[in-house]
Design a protein around this motif. Sequence first.
Motif, mmCIF file in Angstrom:
data_model
loop_
_atom_site.group_PDB
_atom_site.id
_atom_site.type_symbol
_atom_site.label_atom_id
_atom_site.label_comp_id
_atom_site.label_asym_id
_atom_site.label_seq_id
_atom_site.Cartn_x
_atom_site.Cartn_y
_atom_site.Cartn_z
ATOM 1 N N ARG A 108 2.202 2.991 -16.888
ATOM 2 C CA ARG A 108 1.789 1.946 -15.182
ATOM 3 C C ARG A 108 0.315 2.101 -15.468
ATOM 4 O O ARG A 108 -0.536 2.420 -16.333
ATOM 5 N N LYS A 109 0.344 1.217 -14.656
ATOM 6 C CA LYS A 109 -0.720 0.472 -14.991
ATOM 7 C C LYS A 109 -1.619 -0.042 -13.635
ATOM 8 O O LYS A 109 -0.783 -0.065 -12.122
ATOM 9 N N THR A 111 -3.345 -0.490 -9.328
ATOM 10 C CA THR A 111 -3.006 -1.856 -9.259
ATOM 11 C C THR A 111 -4.086 -1.941 -8.625
ATOM 12 O O THR A 111 -4.830 -0.765 -8.710
ATOM 13 N N ARG A 113 -5.267 -2.891 -5.565
ATOM 14 C CA ARG A 113 -5.354 -1.998 -4.431
ATOM 15 C C ARG A 113 -5.446 0.134 -4.469
ATOM 16 O O ARG A 113 -5.707 0.593 -3.641
ATOM 17 N N LYS A 115 -6.923 1.488 -7.894
ATOM 18 C CA LYS A 115 -8.023 1.713 -7.556
ATOM 19 C C LYS A 115 -8.881 1.061 -6.670
ATOM 20 O O LYS A 115 -10.480 2.665 -6.565
#
Length: 160
Positions: A108-109, A111, A113, A115
Motif C-alpha cells: 500500500r502506498k 495517498t 491526503r 500523508k
Amino acid sequence: MVIEMAETARQKRITGRVMHEFKHGELKSGPGGKGGKVKSRRQAVAIALEEAGDSKYQSGRRNRRNLKRTERKESEGRTGQQEREGKSHVGARGKRESTAAMSGKNARKPTARGKKAANSRAHRTDGHTRQELYANAQRRDIEGRSKMTKRQLENALGLH
C-alpha cells in the motif's frame, strides 16, 4: 525415518519454510548457498532443524545462535522463498510483505491526503509535549502509561 520436529510456533514456521524451499528446489547448502541445491530430504530436514535452532547435534547456545541468525535472515528478506516470491518480510502481519516496486498485491502506498493528515496530526500544536502528558498521567496514576504514545496519553487523560 522418525523426524523430531521443532517445538515453538516460530520454529515450526521456520522448519516449514525450509522444507517448502527444498520441495521447490530453492534450498541450497553451504555458506552463501555455494554447496549447490539440496537433493536429499534428510539433509533438508537437518538444515531445517538447524535453522530453527532445534538440532540435537548442537549445544543449546549454538541452537539459540542459529535461531537468531535465521530470524535476522527472514527479517532482511534473504530466504530463498522470499527472494523468489518478492517478499521483503516473512509473516508480515499488518505490514507490507512486498514493496510497491515489486508490484506486490498488498503493497500500500500512502495517498497525498493521508500523508498530509498524518503530518498535520504529528505537528499539531496543542500545547502539551509527551513528557508533560506522561507527568500528568503519572499524577493521576493511569495504568500502562509508560507504553502509551502521545495520542494515547491524550485520550487517557480525556483531552480529546
